[in-house]
Motif scaffolding. Structure first.
Motif, PDB file in Angstrom:
ATOM      1  N   SER A  58      -9.278   1.698  -5.103  1.00 47.54           N
ATOM      2  CA  SER A  58      -8.856   3.070  -4.830  1.00 47.54           C
ATOM      3  C   SER A  58      -7.978   3.099  -3.594  1.00 47.54           C
ATOM      4  CB  SER A  58     -10.092   3.947  -4.602  1.00 47.54           C
ATOM      5  OG  SER A  58      -9.717   5.246  -4.213  1.00 47.54           O
ATOM      6  N   ASP A  59      -7.302   4.218  -3.409  1.00 47.35           N
ATOM      7  CA  ASP A  59      -6.552   4.417  -2.168  1.00 47.35           C
ATOM      8  C   ASP A  59      -7.365   5.237  -1.176  1.00 47.35           C
ATOM      9  OD1 ASP A  59      -6.480   6.867  -3.462  1.00 47.35           O
ATOM     10  OD2 ASP A  59      -4.430   7.316  -2.823  1.00 47.35           O
ATOM     11  N   ARG A  60      -8.650   5.445  -1.485  1.00 43.58           N
ATOM     12  CA  ARG A  60      -9.532   6.234  -0.622  1.00 43.58           C
ATOM     13  C   ARG A  60     -10.886   5.561  -0.487  1.00 43.58           C
ATOM     14  NH1 ARG A  60      -7.830  11.375   0.379  1.00 43.58           N
ATOM     15  NH2 ARG A  60      -5.859  11.859  -0.627  1.00 43.58           N
ATOM     16  N   ILE A  61     -11.489   5.815   0.653  1.00 44.37           N
ATOM     17  CA  ILE A  61     -12.878   5.417   0.841  1.00 44.37           C
ATOM     18  C   ILE A  61     -13.621   6.644   1.363  1.00 44.37           C
ATOM     19  CG2 ILE A  61     -12.519   4.470   3.185  1.00 44.37           C
ATOM     20  CD1 ILE A  61     -14.662   2.299   2.114  1.00 44.37           C
ATOM     21  N   MET A  62     -14.643   7.049   0.646  1.00 40.85           N
ATOM     22  CA  MET A  62     -15.413   8.249   0.982  1.00 40.85           C
ATOM     23  C   MET A  62     -14.487   9.447   1.200  1.00 40.85           C
ATOM     24  SD  MET A  62     -18.522   6.580   3.210  1.00 40.85           S
ATOM     25  CE  MET A  62     -17.493   5.905   4.487  1.00 40.85           C
ATOM     26  N   GLY A  63     -13.463   9.546   0.348  1.00 43.27           N
ATOM     27  CA  GLY A  63     -12.540  10.671   0.391  1.00 43.27           C
ATOM     28  C   GLY A  63     -11.414  10.547   1.415  1.00 43.27           C
ATOM     29  N   ILE A  64     -11.435   9.512   2.220  1.00 44.18           N
ATOM     30  CA  ILE A  64     -10.427   9.320   3.268  1.00 44.18           C
ATOM     31  C   ILE A  64      -9.329   8.397   2.736  1.00 44.18           C
ATOM     32  CG2 ILE A  64     -10.011   8.417   5.594  1.00 44.18           C
ATOM     33  CD1 ILE A  64     -12.996   8.915   6.160  1.00 44.18           C
ATOM     34  N   PRO A  65      -8.043   8.778   2.876  1.00 47.41           N
ATOM     35  CA  PRO A  65      -6.958   7.906   2.414  1.00 47.41           C
ATOM     36  C   PRO A  65      -6.908   6.606   3.219  1.00 47.41           C
ATOM     37  CG  PRO A  65      -6.078   9.947   3.382  1.00 47.41           C
ATOM     38  CD  PRO A  65      -7.564  10.035   3.439  1.00 47.41           C
ATOM     39  N   VAL A  66      -6.686   5.486   2.508  1.00 48.40           N
ATOM     40  CA  VAL A  66      -6.625   4.167   3.135  1.00 48.40           C
ATOM     41  C   VAL A  66      -5.197   3.644   3.052  1.00 48.40           C
ATOM     42  CG1 VAL A  66      -7.512   1.800   3.127  1.00 48.40           C
ATOM     43  CG2 VAL A  66      -9.024   3.688   2.473  1.00 48.40           C
ATOM     44  N   PRO A 109     -13.721  -7.683   3.842  1.00 46.39           N
ATOM     45  CA  PRO A 109     -12.503  -7.090   4.398  1.00 46.39           C
ATOM     46  C   PRO A 109     -12.894  -5.966   5.364  1.00 46.39           C
ATOM     47  CG  PRO A 109     -12.347  -7.294   2.019  1.00 46.39           C
ATOM     48  CD  PRO A 109     -13.773  -7.586   2.392  1.00 46.39           C
ATOM     49  N   ILE A 110     -11.974  -5.613   6.249  1.00 43.54           N
ATOM     50  CA  ILE A 110     -12.257  -4.601   7.268  1.00 43.54           C
ATOM     51  C   ILE A 110     -11.367  -3.379   7.048  1.00 43.54           C
ATOM     52  CG2 ILE A 110     -12.259  -4.084   9.746  1.00 43.54           C
ATOM     53  CD1 ILE A 110     -12.462  -7.196  10.168  1.00 43.54           C
ATOM     54  N   ILE A 111     -12.003  -2.218   7.061  1.00 49.28           N
ATOM     55  CA  ILE A 111     -11.267  -0.952   7.041  1.00 49.28           C
ATOM     56  C   ILE A 111     -11.633  -0.180   8.300  1.00 49.28           C
ATOM     57  CG2 ILE A 111     -11.024   1.312   5.926  1.00 49.28           C
ATOM     58  CD1 ILE A 111     -11.210  -0.057   3.241  1.00 49.28           C
ATOM     59  N   LEU A 112     -10.591   0.288   8.999  1.00 46.16           N
ATOM     60  CA  LEU A 112     -10.778   1.120  10.174  1.00 46.16           C
ATOM     61  C   LEU A 112     -10.601   2.576   9.762  1.00 46.16           C
ATOM     62  CD1 LEU A 112      -8.547  -0.807  12.759  1.00 46.16           C
ATOM     63  CD2 LEU A 112     -10.948  -1.220  12.157  1.00 46.16           C
ATOM     64  N   ALA A 113     -11.491   3.448  10.204  1.00 43.08           N
ATOM     65  CA  ALA A 113     -11.386   4.876   9.906  1.00 43.08           C
ATOM     66  C   ALA A 113     -11.366   5.651  11.219  1.00 43.08           C
ATOM     67  CB  ALA A 113     -12.554   5.336   9.047  1.00 43.08           C
ATOM     68  N   GLU A 117      -8.241   9.483   8.515  1.00 43.48           N
ATOM     69  CA  GLU A 117      -7.431   8.498   7.804  1.00 43.48           C
ATOM     70  C   GLU A 117      -7.991   7.110   8.083  1.00 43.48           C
ATOM     71  OE1 GLU A 117      -3.302   7.938   9.034  1.00 43.48           O
ATOM     72  OE2 GLU A 117      -3.745   8.934  10.911  1.00 43.48           O
ATOM     73  N   ALA A 118      -7.607   6.176   7.241  1.00 37.89           N
ATOM     74  CA  ALA A 118      -8.132   4.821   7.366  1.00 37.89           C
ATOM     75  C   ALA A 118      -7.020   3.814   7.134  1.00 37.89           C
ATOM     76  CB  ALA A 118      -9.273   4.606   6.370  1.00 37.89           C
ATOM     77  N   LEU A 119      -7.291   2.578   7.533  1.00 33.12           N
ATOM     78  CA  LEU A 119      -6.339   1.482   7.416  1.00 33.12           C
ATOM     79  C   LEU A 119      -7.067   0.239   6.935  1.00 33.12           C
ATOM     80  CD1 LEU A 119      -3.494   0.185   8.202  1.00 33.12           C
ATOM     81  CD2 LEU A 119      -4.623  -0.424  10.360  1.00 33.12           C
ATOM     82  N   LEU A 120      -6.509  -0.410   5.920  1.00 31.68           N
ATOM     83  CA  LEU A 120      -7.039  -1.722   5.544  1.00 31.68           C
ATOM     84  C   LEU A 120      -6.578  -2.689   6.624  1.00 31.68           C
ATOM     85  CD1 LEU A 120      -8.525  -3.607   3.667  1.00 31.68           C
ATOM     86  CD2 LEU A 120      -6.416  -3.877   2.370  1.00 31.68           C
ATOM     87  N   PHE A 121      -7.474  -3.012   7.518  1.00 31.68           N
ATOM     88  CA  PHE A 121      -7.178  -3.828   8.683  1.00 31.68           C
ATOM     89  C   PHE A 121      -6.992  -5.294   8.307  1.00 31.68           C
ATOM     90  CE2 PHE A 121      -8.909  -6.361  12.276  1.00 31.68           C
ATOM     91  CZ  PHE A 121      -7.992  -6.013  13.256  1.00 31.68           C
ATOM     92  N   SER A 122      -7.858  -5.796   7.446  1.00 35.64           N
ATOM     93  CA  SER A 122      -7.749  -7.203   7.039  1.00 35.64           C
ATOM     94  C   SER A 122      -8.498  -7.428   5.728  1.00 35.64           C
ATOM     95  CB  SER A 122      -8.329  -8.127   8.116  1.00 35.64           C
ATOM     96  OG  SER A 122      -9.734  -7.990   8.162  1.00 35.64           O
ATOM     97  N   GLY A 123      -8.176  -8.533   5.072  1.00 39.94           N
ATOM     98  CA  GLY A 123      -8.945  -8.956   3.908  1.00 39.94           C
ATOM     99  C   GLY A 123      -8.388  -8.581   2.555  1.00 39.94           C
ATOM    100  N   TYR A 124      -7.094  -8.317   2.469  1.00 42.40           N
ATOM    101  CA  TYR A 124      -6.528  -7.892   1.187  1.00 42.40           C
ATOM    102  C   TYR A 124      -6.742  -8.938   0.091  1.00 42.40           C
ATOM    103  CZ  TYR A 124      -3.336  -6.009  -2.267  1.00 42.40           C
ATOM    104  OH  TYR A 124      -2.807  -5.513  -3.421  1.00 42.40           O
ATOM    105  N   ARG A 125      -6.578 -10.214   0.388  1.00 43.72           N
ATOM    106  CA  ARG A 125      -6.805 -11.263  -0.630  1.00 43.72           C
ATOM    107  C   ARG A 125      -8.218 -11.203  -1.161  1.00 43.72           C
ATOM    108  NH1 ARG A 125      -3.749 -15.198   2.940  1.00 43.72           N
ATOM    109  NH2 ARG A 125      -5.655 -15.048   4.105  1.00 43.72           N
ATOM    110  N   ARG A 126      -9.169 -11.004  -0.270  1.00 42.08           N
ATOM    111  CA  ARG A 126     -10.577 -10.957  -0.683  1.00 42.08           C
ATOM    112  C   ARG A 126     -10.840  -9.742  -1.567  1.00 42.08           C
ATOM    113  NH1 ARG A 126     -12.540 -11.358   5.273  1.00 42.08           N
ATOM    114  NH2 ARG A 126     -10.324 -11.120   5.625  1.00 42.08           N
ATOM    115  N   LEU A 127     -10.242  -8.600  -1.207  1.00 45.26           N
ATOM    116  CA  LEU A 127     -10.364  -7.414  -2.062  1.00 45.26           C
ATOM    117  C   LEU A 127      -9.800  -7.693  -3.448  1.00 45.26           C
ATOM    118  CD1 LEU A 127      -9.260  -4.290   0.018  1.00 45.26           C
ATOM    119  CD2 LEU A 127     -11.528  -4.803  -0.872  1.00 45.26           C
TER     120      LEU A 127
END
Length: 148
Positions: A58-66, A109-113, A117-127
């Motif tokens: 998804s482009d969201r986590i708990m309703g927050i755009p990533v 992977p790490i997501i900062l919120a 709003e949120a950001l995929l900080f690291s771990g895209y390959r793992r996702l």
């Protein structure tokens, strides 16, 4: 949620120190840090309070755009086409290990919120590995409090 894969990934807390490049060097992420006043010290202080949460594609986590989630197949294929050879090689190593053993332990992977709003900080390959095998991966969600 159950996986449609016969394979399994066990997710563990990542090590923030291993991800310093993402913070100090990744050009696409610097604006997010500036906009929210996120320095390394602030991130480090909040990191241990993070938690593992499921992240279905998804482009969201708990309703927050990533930002930078590249969650659709089209975004993924565009990203992959531009990715450096090392990215594809590392992905193939993880995939081979998963195929051989059926179970793989990976740092989440790490997501900062922050502030809605949120950001995929690291771990895209793992996702992508989990998503491509029909699994719901877990991420390390770090909620940064308001202020600096």
């Amino acid at each position: 949620m159950h996986s449609i894969s016969a394979h399994r990934i066990d997710w563990v807390q990542p090590d923030l120190d291993e991800e310093q490049w993402e913070f100090f060097q990744h050009p696409a992420k610097q604006e997010f840090y500036r906009r929210h006043g996120i320095g390394w010290d602030r991130l480090s202080a909040a990191f241990e309070r993070g938690r593992l949460v499921p992240y279905p594609r998804s482009d969201r986590i708990m309703g927050i755009p990533v930002a930078l989630s590249y969650h659709t197949y089209e975004e993924y294929s565009t990203y992959l086409a531009r990715a450096k050879r090392g990215y594809r090689k590392n992905y193939m190593k993880m995939e081979e290990a998963l195929q051989c053993s059926g179970v793989l332990m990976l740092k989440a992977p790490i997501i900062l919120a922050c502030r809605g709003e949120a950001l995929l900080f690291s771990g895209y390959r793992r996702l992508c590995l989990a998503w491509n095998y029909g699994m719901v991966p877990y991420i390390w969600l770090v909620s940064l409090p308001e202020g600096t």
